[in-house]
Design a protein around this motif. Structure first.
Motif, PDB file in Angstrom:
ATOM      1  N   HIS A 124       3.514  12.295   9.954  1.00 61.14           N
ATOM      2  CA  HIS A 124       2.890  11.653   8.799  1.00 61.14           C
ATOM      3  C   HIS A 124       3.060  10.136   8.889  1.00 61.14           C
ATOM      4  CE1 HIS A 124       7.079  12.590   7.710  1.00 61.14           C
ATOM      5  NE2 HIS A 124       7.051  11.407   7.136  1.00 61.14           N
ATOM      6  N   ILE A 125       2.349   9.436   8.027  1.00 64.89           N
ATOM      7  CA  ILE A 125       2.502   7.990   7.933  1.00 64.89           C
ATOM      8  C   ILE A 125       3.897   7.715   7.362  1.00 64.89           C
ATOM      9  CG2 ILE A 125       1.614   5.874   6.829  1.00 64.89           C
ATOM     10  CD1 ILE A 125      -0.408   7.180   8.783  1.00 64.89           C
ATOM     11  N   PRO A 126       4.696   6.851   7.988  1.00 65.03           N
ATOM     12  CA  PRO A 126       6.036   6.572   7.464  1.00 65.03           C
ATOM     13  C   PRO A 126       6.003   6.141   5.999  1.00 65.03           C
ATOM     14  CG  PRO A 126       5.789   5.605   9.636  1.00 65.03           C
ATOM     15  CD  PRO A 126       4.421   6.099   9.220  1.00 65.03           C
ATOM     16  N   GLY A 127       6.836   6.782   5.205  1.00 64.08           N
ATOM     17  CA  GLY A 127       6.943   6.453   3.785  1.00 64.08           C
ATOM     18  C   GLY A 127       5.923   7.145   2.897  1.00 64.08           C
ATOM     19  N   ALA A 128       5.009   7.923   3.489  1.00 64.93           N
ATOM     20  CA  ALA A 128       3.975   8.589   2.686  1.00 64.93           C
ATOM     21  C   ALA A 128       4.581   9.661   1.792  1.00 64.93           C
ATOM     22  CB  ALA A 128       2.925   9.219   3.597  1.00 64.93           C
ATOM     23  N   GLY A 174      -9.228   9.101   4.782  1.00 60.18           N
ATOM     24  CA  GLY A 174      -9.762   9.981   5.813  1.00 60.18           C
ATOM     25  C   GLY A 174      -8.670  10.773   6.505  1.00 60.18           C
ATOM     26  N   GLY A 175      -8.892  11.020   7.773  1.00 61.05           N
ATOM     27  CA  GLY A 175      -7.940  11.789   8.563  1.00 61.05           C
ATOM     28  C   GLY A 175      -6.779  10.934   9.041  1.00 61.05           C
ATOM     29  N   ILE A 176      -5.682  11.604   9.327  1.00 63.24           N
ATOM     30  CA  ILE A 176      -4.459  10.896   9.714  1.00 63.24           C
ATOM     31  C   ILE A 176      -4.644  10.110  11.009  1.00 63.24           C
ATOM     32  CG2 ILE A 176      -3.464  12.950  10.809  1.00 63.24           C
ATOM     33  CD1 ILE A 176      -0.687  11.839   9.921  1.00 63.24           C
ATOM     34  N   ALA A 177      -5.372  10.649  11.980  1.00 60.05           N
ATOM     35  CA  ALA A 177      -5.531   9.941  13.257  1.00 60.05           C
ATOM     36  C   ALA A 177      -6.267   8.614  13.062  1.00 60.05           C
ATOM     37  CB  ALA A 177      -6.264  10.821  14.265  1.00 60.05           C
ATOM     38  N   THR A 211       0.827  -1.204   0.000  1.00 56.78           N
ATOM     39  CA  THR A 211       0.000   0.000   0.000  1.00 56.78           C
ATOM     40  C   THR A 211       0.858   1.250   0.000  1.00 56.78           C
ATOM     41  OG1 THR A 211      -1.680  -1.201   1.261  1.00 56.78           O
ATOM     42  CG2 THR A 211      -1.883   1.193   1.187  1.00 56.78           C
ATOM     43  N   ILE A 212       0.462   2.201  -0.812  1.00 56.39           N
ATOM     44  CA  ILE A 212       1.153   3.486  -0.896  1.00 56.39           C
ATOM     45  C   ILE A 212       0.234   4.545  -0.297  1.00 56.39           C
ATOM     46  CG2 ILE A 212       2.077   5.219  -2.478  1.00 56.39           C
ATOM     47  CD1 ILE A 212       2.632   2.785  -4.381  1.00 56.39           C
ATOM     48  N   PHE A 213       0.816   5.426   0.494  1.00 58.57           N
ATOM     49  CA  PHE A 213       0.068   6.499   1.127  1.00 58.57           C
ATOM     50  C   PHE A 213       0.471   7.841   0.534  1.00 58.57           C
ATOM     51  CE2 PHE A 213       0.250   3.041   4.145  1.00 58.57           C
ATOM     52  CZ  PHE A 213      -1.074   2.925   4.537  1.00 58.57           C
ATOM     53  N   VAL A 214      -0.523   8.693   0.287  1.00 62.03           N
ATOM     54  CA  VAL A 214      -0.279  10.048  -0.201  1.00 62.03           C
ATOM     55  C   VAL A 214      -0.927  11.013   0.781  1.00 62.03           C
ATOM     56  CG1 VAL A 214      -0.647  11.720  -2.054  1.00 62.03           C
ATOM     57  CG2 VAL A 214      -0.179   9.328  -2.617  1.00 62.03           C
ATOM     58  N   ASP A 215      -0.102  11.864   1.368  1.00 70.28           N
ATOM     59  CA  ASP A 215      -0.537  12.882   2.318  1.00 70.28           C
ATOM     60  C   ASP A 215      -0.782  14.161   1.516  1.00 70.28           C
ATOM     61  OD1 ASP A 215      -0.563  14.975   4.249  1.00 70.28           O
ATOM     62  OD2 ASP A 215       0.670  13.778   5.606  1.00 70.28           O
TER      63      ASP A 215
END
Length: 97
Positions: free
Chosen positions: A26-30, A82-85, A11-15
């Motif tokens: 942030h989510i590590p690696g985002a 959604g939100g980071i939390a 999974t890839i995350f985009v902030d």
């Protein structure tokens, strides 16, 4: 489908928050692609391949806009996390990151 079900090691995350918000945590690696930059940098997202890409922000509003706009252009396998939390909680439940 719940976001937690999509999360795995690919999974890839985009902030989509501002760089200042990203630096606060942030989510590590985002990847940090602020919402105003999404269209200028959409090829980066397309270049990620067929892996699930989960967008997030502070509350889910900006990430929802990014996902909606990109889906209208035919992007697949993109989701509003959604939100980071809430996303961090889902990651903890899954035991990832």
């Amino acid at each position: 489908m719940k976001i937690a079900e999509l999360i795995d090691d690919t999974t890839i995350f985009v902030d989509v928050r501002t760089p200042d918000e990203y630096q606060e945590g942030h989510i590590p690696g985002a990847l940090n692609i602020p919402l105003p930059d999404i269209f200028n940098r959409k090829q980066e997202i397309r270049g990620l391949g067929e892996k699930p890409v989960i967008f997030y922000c502070r509350s889910g509003s900006r990430s929802g806009m990014a996902v909606s706009q990109l889906q209208k252009e035919g992007y697949k396998e993109i989701y509003n996390g959604g939100g980071i939390a809430a996303l961090q909680s889902a990651l903890l439940e899954k035991g990832n990151h």
